[in-house]
Enzyme design. Sequence first.
Site, PDB file in Angstrom:
ATOM      1  N   ALA A   1       3.084  -7.205   0.333  1.00 51.44           N
ATOM      2  CA  ALA A   1       2.264  -7.924   1.326  1.00 51.44           C
ATOM      3  C   ALA A   1       1.002  -7.799   1.495  1.00 51.44           C
ATOM      4  CB  ALA A   1       3.158  -8.120   2.634  1.00 51.44           C
TER       5      ALA A   1
ATOM      6  N   ASP B   1     -13.023   2.061 -11.732  1.00 47.37           N
ATOM      7  CA  ASP B   1     -14.046   2.719 -11.910  1.00 47.37           C
ATOM      8  C   ASP B   1     -14.683   2.859 -13.298  1.00 47.37           C
ATOM      9  OD1 ASP B   1     -13.841   4.169  -9.113  1.00 47.37           O
ATOM     10  OD2 ASP B   1     -12.053   4.966 -10.329  1.00 47.37           O
TER      11      ASP B   1
ATOM     12  N   HIS C   1     -10.768   9.771  -8.112  1.00 48.37           N
ATOM     13  CA  HIS C   1     -11.202   8.358  -7.708  1.00 48.37           C
ATOM     14  C   HIS C   1     -12.064   8.611  -6.240  1.00 48.37           C
ATOM     15  CE1 HIS C   1     -11.328   4.298  -7.017  1.00 48.37           C
ATOM     16  NE2 HIS C   1     -10.583   4.387  -5.813  1.00 48.37           N
TER      17      HIS C   1
HETATM   18  P1  NAD Z   1      -3.572  -3.522   2.612  1.00 46.08           P
HETATM   19  O1  NAD Z   1      -3.637  -3.133   4.149  1.00 46.08           O
HETATM   20  O2  NAD Z   1      -3.888  -5.002   2.375  1.00 46.08           O
HETATM   21  O3  NAD Z   1      -2.106  -3.654   2.122  1.00 46.08           O
HETATM   22  C1  NAD Z   1      -1.328  -2.376   2.285  1.00 46.08           C
HETATM   23  C2  NAD Z   1       0.218  -2.868   2.225  1.00 46.08           C
HETATM   24  O4  NAD Z   1       0.934  -1.782   2.212  1.00 46.08           O
HETATM   25  C3  NAD Z   1       0.479  -3.494   3.577  1.00 46.08           C
HETATM   26  O5  NAD Z   1       1.141  -4.720   3.487  1.00 46.08           O
HETATM   27  C4  NAD Z   1       1.311  -2.323   4.526  1.00 46.08           C
HETATM   28  O6  NAD Z   1       2.438  -2.850   5.050  1.00 46.08           O
HETATM   29  C5  NAD Z   1       1.955  -1.728   3.028  1.00 46.08           C
HETATM   30  N1  NAD Z   1       2.614  -0.313   3.406  1.00 46.08           N
HETATM   31  C6  NAD Z   1       2.295   0.756   4.281  1.00 46.08           C
HETATM   32  N2  NAD Z   1       2.874   1.656   4.100  1.00 46.08           N
HETATM   33  C7  NAD Z   1       3.943   1.357   3.090  1.00 46.08           C
HETATM   34  C8  NAD Z   1       5.271   2.167   2.868  1.00 46.08           C
HETATM   35  N3  NAD Z   1       5.309   3.383   3.306  1.00 46.08           N
HETATM   36  N4  NAD Z   1       5.783   1.476   1.637  1.00 46.08           N
HETATM   37  C9  NAD Z   1       5.455   0.333   1.520  1.00 46.08           C
HETATM   38  N5  NAD Z   1       4.639  -0.562   1.841  1.00 46.08           N
HETATM   39  C10 NAD Z   1       3.816   0.018   2.652  1.00 46.08           C
HETATM   40  O7  NAD Z   1      -4.342  -2.586   1.624  1.00 46.08           O
HETATM   41  P2  NAD Z   1      -4.748  -3.040   0.273  1.00 46.08           P
HETATM   42  O8  NAD Z   1      -6.304  -3.579   0.292  1.00 46.08           O
HETATM   43  O9  NAD Z   1      -3.726  -3.821  -0.586  1.00 46.08           O
HETATM   44  O10 NAD Z   1      -4.909  -1.460  -0.452  1.00 46.08           O
HETATM   45  C11 NAD Z   1      -3.711  -0.629  -0.568  1.00 46.08           C
HETATM   46  C12 NAD Z   1      -4.428   0.756  -1.105  1.00 46.08           C
HETATM   47  O11 NAD Z   1      -5.221   0.700  -2.501  1.00 46.08           O
HETATM   48  C13 NAD Z   1      -5.211   1.350  -0.093  1.00 46.08           C
HETATM   49  O12 NAD Z   1      -4.772   2.755   0.026  1.00 46.08           O
HETATM   50  C14 NAD Z   1      -6.467   1.234  -0.766  1.00 46.08           C
HETATM   51  O13 NAD Z   1      -7.430   2.130  -0.417  1.00 46.08           O
HETATM   52  C15 NAD Z   1      -6.147   1.540  -2.286  1.00 46.08           C
HETATM   53  N6  NAD Z   1      -7.253   0.909  -3.429  1.00 46.08           N
HETATM   54  C16 NAD Z   1      -7.171   1.811  -4.401  1.00 46.08           C
HETATM   55  C17 NAD Z   1      -7.884   1.461  -5.405  1.00 46.08           C
HETATM   56  C18 NAD Z   1      -8.166   2.545  -6.555  1.00 46.08           C
HETATM   57  O14 NAD Z   1      -9.061   2.085  -7.522  1.00 46.08           O
HETATM   58  N7  NAD Z   1      -7.255   3.382  -6.901  1.00 46.08           N
HETATM   59  C19 NAD Z   1      -8.706   0.458  -5.348  1.00 46.08           C
HETATM   60  C20 NAD Z   1      -8.616  -0.544  -4.220  1.00 46.08           C
HETATM   61  C21 NAD Z   1      -7.865   0.076  -3.093  1.00 46.08           C
HETATM   62  C1  LMR Z   2     -12.186   1.108  -4.362  1.00 49.85           C
HETATM   63  O1  LMR Z   2     -12.757   1.990  -5.011  1.00 49.85           O
HETATM   64  O2  LMR Z   2     -12.663  -0.028  -4.242  1.00 49.85           O
HETATM   65  C2  LMR Z   2     -10.924   1.462  -3.589  1.00 49.85           C
HETATM   66  O3  LMR Z   2     -10.765   2.649  -3.925  1.00 49.85           O
HETATM   67  C3  LMR Z   2     -11.252   1.234  -2.175  1.00 49.85           C
HETATM   68  C4  LMR Z   2     -12.137   2.411  -1.377  1.00 49.85           C
HETATM   69  O4  LMR Z   2     -11.709   2.870  -0.357  1.00 49.85           O
HETATM   70  O5  LMR Z   2     -12.919   2.620  -1.999  1.00 49.85           O
END
Ligand code: NAD
Ligand code: LMR
Length: 329
Positions: A14, A160, A188
Amino acid sequence: MANAPVTVTVTGAAGQIGYALLFRVASGQLLGPDTPVKLRLLEIPQAVKAAEGTAMELDDCAFPLLRGIDITDDVNQAFEGVNVGLLVGARPRTKGMERGDLLEANGGIFGPQGAAINAGAADDVRVLVVGNPANTNALIAKAHAPDVPADRFTAMTRLDHNRALSQLAAKTGVGVADITKLTIWGNHSATQYPDIFHAEVAGKNAAEVVNDEAWLADTFIPTVAKRGAAIIEARGASSAASAANAAIDHVRDWVLGTPQGDWTSAGLVSDGSYGVPEGLVSSFPVVSRGGAWEIVQGLQINDFSRQRIDASVQELVEERDAVSSLGLI
Ligand code: NAD
Ligand code: LMR
């Protein structure tokens, strides 16, 4: 003949990445046009209703490849029989935080998910961790899944990689498709090292085409490494559509293979290649052959690169030690 349906579990369904990701998975962009998909959406109880809303919209798209949607807040149910696990659900960072600040907040999510994957996943399970800090969360999940081969746990550095492609294409005046063999090394995080020394721009060595070490050190590397923070600053929320796009790229290439003559970047459990301690989840140059990632071997690493790879790997060591002292691995 169509393939058998593949079960894809998306955690954090979600959330904002979930919303950008699910429609692309259901439309066939993850696994190709011949593979039907069954979706499992895992959410925390408070967000199950919102996930149900997304599922209604998925139904309303009438995707021919979508063969069912289950929504649950039970981690074991979510991973029972899973073939592809997209571990997105975690708290994103907000302005002023580094990704490492999320270690304690998010690390606790990935142990139980690793254990559930160990208990119930299909034999061919492939896991991509997107939730930050992605490399160390993948390490935690893997540590709780001793019966699953370590190479099935990966962390996302494809965003990245794509960011680096785009910056280098703009600098050299070519299209992104003309750039090959770029590498993201390490974590990352802001210490990651985008390496252009082996990259090619329309078949020519990228470092020679650029011929500007100051741009490399002071513009390119920090722009790519701090792009996540720049997006948070500009949007007021962390990257979502580009993150979902990178997750699609990662899994599609893993399952269907990377193009000949090129490679990409992914966070893999290190086998000791390039001096990265065994067991750390670090980004490497990778190709996918026969449905498995392989680290590209034999690249000469110059001093400029060595220093930066070592610094990012050192951060991974510190993250591993931190989660170890928190009892998460
Ligand atoms: P968001 O807050 O919009 O959504 C996160 C969702 O995870 C929420 O709906 C929350 O209810 C749910 N959640 C929390 N704990 C949970 C659990 N134990 N089990 C299942 N669902 C759970 O966040 P987002 O913008 O969708 O980002 C999600 C993650 O991805 C963050 O940690 C963000 O930093 C990461 N991210 C990583 C990269 C990458 O390149 N690796 C890039 C962007 C974001
Ligand atoms: C990104 O690279 O956009 C994500 O990992 C979000 C962040 O915290 O930088």
